[in-house]
Design a protein around this motif. Structure first.
Motif, PDB file in Angstrom:
ATOM      1  N   GLU A  30      -3.901   4.452   1.094  1.00  0.00           N
ATOM      2  CA  GLU A  30      -2.681   3.658   0.946  1.00  0.00           C
ATOM      3  C   GLU A  30      -1.534   4.185   1.805  1.00  0.00           C
ATOM      4  O   GLU A  30      -0.862   3.401   2.481  1.00  0.00           O
ATOM      5  CB  GLU A  30      -2.280   3.588  -0.525  1.00  0.00           C
ATOM      6  CG  GLU A  30      -3.262   2.756  -1.333  1.00  0.00           C
ATOM      7  CD  GLU A  30      -2.983   2.738  -2.815  1.00  0.00           C
ATOM      8  OE1 GLU A  30      -3.423   1.770  -3.459  1.00  0.00           O
ATOM      9  OE2 GLU A  30      -2.337   3.669  -3.344  1.00  0.00           O
ATOM     10  N   THR A  57      -9.398  -2.529  -0.784  1.00  0.00           N
ATOM     11  CA  THR A  57      -8.780  -3.537  -1.653  1.00  0.00           C
ATOM     12  C   THR A  57      -9.830  -4.353  -2.379  1.00  0.00           C
ATOM     13  O   THR A  57      -9.691  -4.648  -3.575  1.00  0.00           O
ATOM     14  CB  THR A  57      -7.851  -4.446  -0.818  1.00  0.00           C
ATOM     15  OG1 THR A  57      -6.879  -3.627  -0.162  1.00  0.00           O
ATOM     16  CG2 THR A  57      -7.141  -5.467  -1.687  1.00  0.00           C
ATOM     17  N   GLY A 107      -1.295   2.376   5.246  1.00  0.00           N
ATOM     18  CA  GLY A 107      -0.086   1.552   5.257  1.00  0.00           C
ATOM     19  C   GLY A 107       0.824   1.883   6.425  1.00  0.00           C
ATOM     20  O   GLY A 107       1.346   0.991   7.100  1.00  0.00           O
ATOM     21  N   SER A 152       2.368   1.739  -3.480  1.00  0.00           N
ATOM     22  CA  SER A 152       1.310   2.105  -4.419  1.00  0.00           C
ATOM     23  C   SER A 152       0.877   3.546  -4.206  1.00  0.00           C
ATOM     24  O   SER A 152       0.646   4.291  -5.172  1.00  0.00           O
ATOM     25  CB  SER A 152       0.126   1.156  -4.253  1.00  0.00           C
ATOM     26  OG  SER A 152      -0.874   1.451  -5.187  1.00  0.00           O
ATOM     27  N   GLY A 153       0.759   3.968  -2.960  1.00  0.00           N
ATOM     28  CA  GLY A 153       0.408   5.354  -2.663  1.00  0.00           C
ATOM     29  C   GLY A 153       1.464   6.320  -3.143  1.00  0.00           C
ATOM     30  O   GLY A 153       1.154   7.385  -3.706  1.00  0.00           O
ATOM     31  N   ILE A 169      -8.690  -0.696   4.862  1.00  0.00           N
ATOM     32  CA  ILE A 169      -7.842  -1.112   3.741  1.00  0.00           C
ATOM     33  C   ILE A 169      -8.422  -2.365   3.069  1.00  0.00           C
ATOM     34  O   ILE A 169      -8.356  -2.507   1.846  1.00  0.00           O
ATOM     35  CB  ILE A 169      -6.388  -1.348   4.183  1.00  0.00           C
ATOM     36  CG1 ILE A 169      -5.780  -0.056   4.751  1.00  0.00           C
ATOM     37  CG2 ILE A 169      -5.533  -1.817   3.012  1.00  0.00           C
ATOM     38  CD1 ILE A 169      -4.407  -0.252   5.364  1.00  0.00           C
ATOM     39  N   ALA A 171      -7.584   7.248  -2.677  1.00  0.00           N
ATOM     40  CA  ALA A 171      -6.692   6.087  -2.765  1.00  0.00           C
ATOM     41  C   ALA A 171      -5.333   6.403  -2.150  1.00  0.00           C
ATOM     42  O   ALA A 171      -4.778   5.589  -1.394  1.00  0.00           O
ATOM     43  CB  ALA A 171      -6.524   5.657  -4.223  1.00  0.00           C
ATOM     44  N   PHE A 197       0.824  -1.210   0.000  1.00  0.00           N
ATOM     45  CA  PHE A 197       0.000   0.000   0.000  1.00  0.00           C
ATOM     46  C   PHE A 197       0.855   1.257   0.000  1.00  0.00           C
ATOM     47  O   PHE A 197       0.556   2.222  -0.714  1.00  0.00           O
ATOM     48  CB  PHE A 197      -0.965  -0.033   1.185  1.00  0.00           C
ATOM     49  CG  PHE A 197      -1.903  -1.191   1.084  1.00  0.00           C
ATOM     50  CD1 PHE A 197      -2.974  -1.162   0.210  1.00  0.00           C
ATOM     51  CD2 PHE A 197      -1.688  -2.340   1.823  1.00  0.00           C
ATOM     52  CE1 PHE A 197      -3.825  -2.250   0.077  1.00  0.00           C
ATOM     53  CE2 PHE A 197      -2.527  -3.432   1.702  1.00  0.00           C
ATOM     54  CZ  PHE A 197      -3.593  -3.386   0.822  1.00  0.00           C
TER      55      PHE A 197
END
Length: 142
Positions: A72, A96, A76, A38-39, A92, A68, A35
């Protein structure tokens, strides 16, 4: 106040509870980079992700991208340290699962099929965190 499941387990089997604590912290640390990275990717290259979000027809792609990134990055980070672990893991997990349904719904495509079920598996792991908490080595010690 009722003792938590991990506290009851600690009294019954201290070695098993210690193993559970190690697994809880390692599990949180292992799943969080997915996460966080990705963030960070979305934050550093928003145009690519805005196009991708728009390609599936979601309204307000900029708002979806912002949400998002928040889920993330903040989720995270909180997962790593174990703060509000169950709530964070639930948020989360929902995020997801929604991304699986929205972005990977073409199950005839082998790649989308794998991504869909990868997200389902990640959701399952996060639901385990919701059920069992962050463990002794978390800020909330759940």
């Amino acid at each position: 106040m009722n003792p938590s499941l991990t506290e009851r387990a600690r009294r019954i089997d201290p070695r098993g509870a210690a193993l559970a604590d190690v697994c809880a912290v390692l599990g949180r640390i292992a799943i969080a980079p997915l996460f966080l990275l990705s963030g960070i990717a979305k934050l550093t290259d928003p145009t690519t992700f805005l196009r991708y979000i728009g390609s599936v027809g979601l309204p307000f792609p900029a708002a979806a991208l912002g949400l998002a990134i928040l889920v993330e990055l903040i989720g995270g980070a909180l997962l790593v340290v174990g703060y509000k672990t169950r709530v964070v893991a639930a948020v989360i997990a929902a995020f997801t699962l929604v991304t699986a349904i929205v972005f990977h719904r073409d199950l005839q495509d082998q790649t989308q099929f794998l991504f869909f079920f990868k997200n389902v598996a990640i959701t399952g792991g996060l639901l385990q965190v919701v059920a069992l908490g962050g463990g002794r080595w978390s800020i909330d010690r759940s």
